[in-house]
Write a protein that holds these residues in place. Structure first.
Motif, PDB file in Angstrom:
ATOM      1  N   ALA A   1     -90.609 -17.595 -23.259  1.00 25.38           N
ATOM      2  CA  ALA A   1     -91.051 -16.968 -24.513  1.00 25.38           C
ATOM      3  C   ALA A   1     -92.292 -16.106 -24.289  1.00 25.38           C
ATOM      4  O   ALA A   1     -92.380 -14.983 -24.800  1.00 25.38           O
ATOM      5  N   GLU A   2     -93.245 -16.608 -23.507  1.00 23.17           N
ATOM      6  CA  GLU A   2     -94.461 -15.839 -23.215  1.00 23.17           C
ATOM      7  C   GLU A   2     -94.133 -14.561 -22.441  1.00 23.17           C
ATOM      8  O   GLU A   2     -94.699 -13.500 -22.709  1.00 23.17           O
ATOM      9  N   SER A   3     -93.221 -14.664 -21.496  1.00 20.16           N
ATOM     10  CA  SER A   3     -92.836 -13.495 -20.702  1.00 20.16           C
ATOM     11  C   SER A   3     -92.167 -12.433 -21.564  1.00 20.16           C
ATOM     12  O   SER A   3     -92.452 -11.239 -21.423  1.00 20.16           O
ATOM     13  N   ILE A   4     -91.290 -12.845 -22.455  1.00 23.73           N
ATOM     14  CA  ILE A   4     -90.621 -11.894 -23.337  1.00 23.73           C
ATOM     15  C   ILE A   4     -91.628 -11.276 -24.298  1.00 23.73           C
ATOM     16  O   ILE A   4     -91.583 -10.052 -24.548  1.00 23.73           O
ATOM     17  N   ASP A   5     -92.549 -12.075 -24.822  1.00 24.10           N
ATOM     18  CA  ASP A   5     -93.595 -11.532 -25.697  1.00 24.10           C
ATOM     19  C   ASP A   5     -94.433 -10.489 -24.960  1.00 24.10           C
ATOM     20  O   ASP A   5     -94.740  -9.422 -25.494  1.00 24.10           O
ATOM     21  N   ARG A   6     -94.802 -10.786 -23.727  1.00 20.77           N
ATOM     22  CA  ARG A   6     -95.600  -9.864 -22.919  1.00 20.77           C
ATOM     23  C   ARG A   6     -94.818  -8.577 -22.642  1.00 20.77           C
ATOM     24  O   ARG A   6     -95.344  -7.469 -22.769  1.00 20.77           O
TER      25      ARG A   6
END
Length: 123
Positions: free
Chosen positions: A109-114
């Protein structure tokens, strides 16, 4: 001086609690005992692996649930439902502590948000 022993072998209180849990499982009726072992295997692999106390508490609560259900004469499927994995996931969600699955979900989720932020900044 128990500090150095616990650093080597882990929290002795947690180990005693886990062994007591295992004894409780041995006393469950056959079907419930088999279900407890299968759920334990699932929870041990996907549950809060970075928190021994949390894991033991979760297993003790599972034993409480299964003991009470067996005492009430509840059919096993009434306890775990049609999808045992869904039951285990819902049961696990009530406990803090990280697992590799939870960590990887958060990481994804953090990677996609970034990536989304970078895409928006580049537009």
């Amino acid at each position: 001086m128990p500090g150095w022993i616990e650093k080597i072998v882990g929290d002795l209180g947690d180990k005693k609690r886990y062994l007591a849990y295992r004894e409780r499982v041995k006393r469950l009726p056959d079907g419930y005992r088999d279900a407890a072992k299968a759920l334990e295997r699932y929870l041990m692999n996907l549950g809060p692996t970075d928190d021994g106390k949390g894991l033991v508490t979760m297993l003790e609560d599972l034993a409480d649930l299964l003991e009470q259900s067996a005492a009430d004469g509840a059919p096993l499927r009434d306890v775990v439902g049609a999808d045992p994995a869904d039951f285990a996931e819902t049961f696990m969600a009530n406990y803090d502590g990280g697992s590799w699955v939870r960590k990887e979900r958060a990481r994804l989720a953090e990677s996609i948000d970034r990536a989304e932020r970078e895409q928006e900044a580049g537009s």
